[in-house]
Design an enzyme around this catalytic site. Structure first.
Site, PDB file in Angstrom:
ATOM      1  N   ASP A  21      25.595  46.845  37.310  1.00 46.76           N
ATOM      2  CA  ASP A  21      24.928  46.703  38.604  1.00 46.76           C
ATOM      3  C   ASP A  21      23.686  45.816  38.448  1.00 46.76           C
ATOM      4  O   ASP A  21      22.799  46.133  37.659  1.00 46.76           O
ATOM      5  CB  ASP A  21      24.526  48.109  39.104  1.00 46.76           C
ATOM      6  N   ASP A  29      28.576  44.858  40.182  1.00 47.39           N
ATOM      7  CA  ASP A  29      28.783  43.714  41.076  1.00 47.39           C
ATOM      8  C   ASP A  29      29.186  42.453  40.324  1.00 47.39           C
ATOM      9  O   ASP A  29      29.213  42.426  39.093  1.00 47.39           O
ATOM     10  CB  ASP A  29      27.528  43.478  41.922  1.00 47.39           C
ATOM     11  N   ASP A  98      43.220  41.396  41.219  1.00 42.70           N
ATOM     12  CA  ASP A  98      44.139  42.481  41.532  1.00 42.70           C
ATOM     13  C   ASP A  98      44.690  42.236  42.932  1.00 42.70           C
ATOM     14  O   ASP A  98      43.928  41.934  43.846  1.00 42.70           O
ATOM     15  CB  ASP A  98      43.377  43.818  41.499  1.00 42.70           C
ATOM     16  N   ASP A 198      49.388  45.371  42.091  1.00 41.62           N
ATOM     17  CA  ASP A 198      49.318  46.821  42.253  1.00 41.62           C
ATOM     18  C   ASP A 198      50.639  47.417  42.765  1.00 41.62           C
ATOM     19  O   ASP A 198      51.236  46.885  43.714  1.00 41.62           O
ATOM     20  CB  ASP A 198      48.211  47.097  43.286  1.00 41.62           C
ATOM     21  N   GLU A 240      52.372  45.949  38.218  1.00 37.23           N
ATOM     22  CA  GLU A 240      52.278  47.374  37.900  1.00 37.23           C
ATOM     23  C   GLU A 240      53.532  48.055  38.434  1.00 37.23           C
ATOM     24  O   GLU A 240      53.765  48.073  39.649  1.00 37.23           O
ATOM     25  CB  GLU A 240      51.025  48.002  38.537  1.00 37.23           C
ATOM     26  N   HIS A 314      42.018  52.160  34.549  1.00 33.35           N
ATOM     27  CA  HIS A 314      41.169  52.894  35.493  1.00 33.35           C
ATOM     28  C   HIS A 314      41.877  54.094  36.132  1.00 33.35           C
ATOM     29  O   HIS A 314      41.259  54.853  36.868  1.00 33.35           O
ATOM     30  CB  HIS A 314      40.691  51.940  36.591  1.00 33.35           C
ATOM     31  N   ASP A 315      43.185  54.230  35.898  1.00 32.68           N
ATOM     32  CA  ASP A 315      43.921  55.377  36.446  1.00 32.68           C
ATOM     33  C   ASP A 315      44.235  56.417  35.374  1.00 32.68           C
ATOM     34  O   ASP A 315      44.761  57.483  35.680  1.00 32.68           O
ATOM     35  CB  ASP A 315      45.271  54.923  37.022  1.00 32.68           C
TER      36      ASP A 315
HETATM   37  C1  GLC Z   1      47.575  51.637  41.634  1.00 35.44           C
HETATM   38  C2  GLC Z   1      46.121  51.512  41.278  1.00 35.44           C
HETATM   39  C3  GLC Z   1      45.429  52.762  41.684  1.00 35.44           C
HETATM   40  C4  GLC Z   1      45.560  52.913  43.177  1.00 35.44           C
HETATM   41  C5  GLC Z   1      47.003  52.874  43.617  1.00 35.44           C
HETATM   42  C6  GLC Z   1      47.115  52.641  45.091  1.00 35.44           C
HETATM   43  O1  GLC Z   1      48.224  52.600  40.914  1.00 35.44           O
HETATM   44  O2  GLC Z   1      45.987  51.204  39.928  1.00 35.44           O
HETATM   45  O3  GLC Z   1      44.089  52.789  41.295  1.00 35.44           O
HETATM   46  O4  GLC Z   1      45.002  54.115  43.588  1.00 35.44           O
HETATM   47  O5  GLC Z   1      47.709  51.830  43.004  1.00 35.44           O
HETATM   48  O6  GLC Z   1      46.696  51.354  45.419  1.00 35.44           O
END
Ligand code: GLC
Length: 540
Positions: A21, A29, A98, A198, A240, A314-315
């Site tokens: 930040d 940011d 993304d 995504d 993904e 991040h998931d």
């Molecule tokens: C993907 C992302 C996740 C998000 C989901 C819905 O799995 O990595 O963070 O919540 O899609 O967009």
């Protein structure tokens, strides 16, 4: 196979909310990313993947986009983003964005117009009539509850596989697809180097037939996207695809088929949950399962397609807390085992921010500390199944997504140097011991081990071996001991990795070559045992 720049790249995932930040709003940011480019250059990564920074009401931390063409003021401006790209390119670093194409935010103008009764935009989303006062079907959202949300004025339900503030787009509508392709080209024209896409395996879904991942039209749509966006551009794309198996992965990442460069598959991620149940139903990982799964994917895509290798994102919880050892005695050794294996496998390696420091997951004390919509919704759902709050909290500690989202730990000053204000999500109190400042330039740090592994990949004499060499598993009689080789022409690399805190008897007579890297001093490495969390890589 035709060589591509992303074969020997190392990708670093930035979760912008938690990176750095500079504006003082407690949220990372774009300028914070610019400020840390030299750090990333020092680490040696050459591609950054940024989780979404577009306009968003932050219901799902940016995976709910309200304007695909602009940066959210929380993160900065479009001009900042252009400057970030230039500054990165100046340092030889590429940036992929993304792309969230399965759904928008409910604050996107398309959805607002749909709600206003505009038929043209209504068809951008998926609507159905209810059945006798009930939702059209019993499909459940991935974030708990029905996937159907009732809108009284329309007397219809819209479909959302994620939160009710993330309505699914109607991919069967060609106008929608073309709008998305136009937007993709906008970012490519700005010079961005590709995308992470995504939940892209969901775009071919057939809601009425309850087919979600890998729907009948999925490959057609991806190929159409390729023709309209990626053809003729030297970009990298990673889809993904939570529902992918080897067969599907081959189809998606076979360059001849013109779909994506590679994909993220999640088979490994499901190994520590009860089979067939939700991710919250915990089961201890069997290391044989983990090894076998890695081997299966290495072998599976050895002729056709390309792997992407990662331990966390991040998931997912941080791997050190999940499958490693966070005891101070072993933390660094254990982190280096993950690093060594990740960078020695065939495929493109992905490092999630903070992994290169051996950051660990935070053990949340109670629900009030949580921010993630998935966890917050899950609490209610599982109380409904009779789970106690302690049991729910334990699952969230192990699997909740806030776990890996705590801010980057830059130094030992307040809030780990992430922000000079109140951080949006708490900083792991272990920032005093685990932070970047104490590790950069320190020969024995986790950071330096990652840096060395990345250097090996880039080093001319063995780069080809690490990138293109054939993978071969060497069976061992201990599940925690993972030994494999990479072979190319006359060269041979052997990786010996112990994922446990035990000494393992191991007759390594077949290993020839010199040690090129280890997390133990060379003098301490003997021929017939492997030490706790030892990783040693030999080159012949
Ligand atoms: C993907 C992302 C996740 C998000 C989901 C819905 O799995 O990595 O963070 O919540 O899609 O967009």
């Amino acid at each position: 196979m035709e060589r591509k720049w992303w074969h020997n790249s190392v990708v670093y995932q930035i979760y912008p909310l938690s990176f750095k930040d500079t504006s003082g709003n407690g949220i990372g940011d774009v300028n914070g990313i610019i400020e840390k480019l030299d750090y990333l250059k020092e680490l040696g990564v050459d591609v950054l993947w940024l989780s979404p920074i577009y306009k968003t009401p932050l219901d799902d931390n940016g995976y709910d986009i309200s304007d695909y063409y602009d940066i959210d003021p929380l993160f900065g401006t479009l001009e900042d983003a252009k400057r970030m790209l230039k500054e990165a390119h100046d340092r030889g670093i590429k940036i992929i964005m993304d792309l969230v194409l399965n759904h928008t935010s409910d604050e996107h103008v398309w959805f607002k117009k749909a709600l206003d009764g505009d038929e043209y935009y209504k068809d951008f989303y998926v609507w159905r009539k209810g059945k006798d006062g009930n939702p059209p079907s019993d499909v459940q959202s991935i974030f708990s509850g029905s996937a159907w949300e009732y809108v009284e004025e329309m007397d219809e339900y819209f479909f959302h596989l994620f939160s009710k503030r993330q309505p699914d787009l109607n991919w069967e509508n060609e106008v929608v697809r073309n709008e998305l392709y136009k937007m993709i080209n906008f970012w490519l024209d700005l010079g961005f180097d590709g995308f992470r896409l995504d939940v892209i395996d969901l775009i071919g879904k057939e809601v009425d037939n309850k087919i979600f991942s890998n729907g009948p039209k999925m490959h057609d749509y991806i190929q159409e996207m390729y023709r309209k966006c990626f053809e003729g551009r030297d970009v990298m794309t990673v889809g993904e695809m939570g529902g992918a198996n080897i067969e599907m992965a081959k189809l998606v990442s076979d360059p001849e088929r013109k779909e994506f460069s590679m994909l993220f598959q999640f088979e490994m991620i499901a190994l520590d949950q009860v089979k067939g149940k939700s991710k919250w139903e915990l089961k201890e990982l069997d290391f044989d399962d983990l090894k076998n799964n890695i081997i299966k994917w290495q072998d599976g895509l050895s002729e056709v397609g390309w792997n992407s290798n990662f331990w966390n994102n991040h998931d997912q919880p941080r791997v050190l807390s999940r499958w490693g050892n966070t005891d101070p005695k072993y933390r660094e050794l254990s982190a280096k085992v993950f690093a060594g294996v990740l960078h020695s496998l065939r495929g493109t390696p992905y490092v999630y921010q903070g992994e290169e420091l051996g950051m660990t997951g935070y053990k949340f004390n109670d629900f009030s500390e949580l921010k993630d919509v998935e966890s917050l919704n899950m609490i209610e759902e599982f109380r409904g199944y009779g789970w106690s709050d302690e049991k729910i909290l334990e699952s969230i500690r192990v699997k909740g997504r806030d776990n890996s989202r705590t801010p980057m730990q830059w130094n030992d000053s307040n809030n780990g140097g992430f922000t000079n204000n109140e951080p949006w999500l708490l900083v792991n109190p272990n920032y005093k011991e685990i932070n970047a400042e104490s590790q950069v330039g320190n020969d024995n740090s986790v950071f330096t081990f990652y840096k060395k592994m990345i250097e090996l990949r880039k080093k001319s004499e063995i780069s080809d071996l690490l990138v293109y060499g054939k993978f071969e598993n060497i069976p061992t009689n201990n599940k925690y001991l993972f030994v494999f080789q990479r072979k190319l022409d006359m060269q041979e690399l052997t990786v010996v990795a112990n994922f446990s805190n035990e000494y393992i008897k191991y007759d390594n007579e077949f290993i020839s070559g010199n040690i090129i890297i280890s997390n133990y001093d060379e003098e301490k490495i003997t021929g017939n045992e492997v030490k706790p969390y030892q990783i040693t890589i030999y080159l012949k």
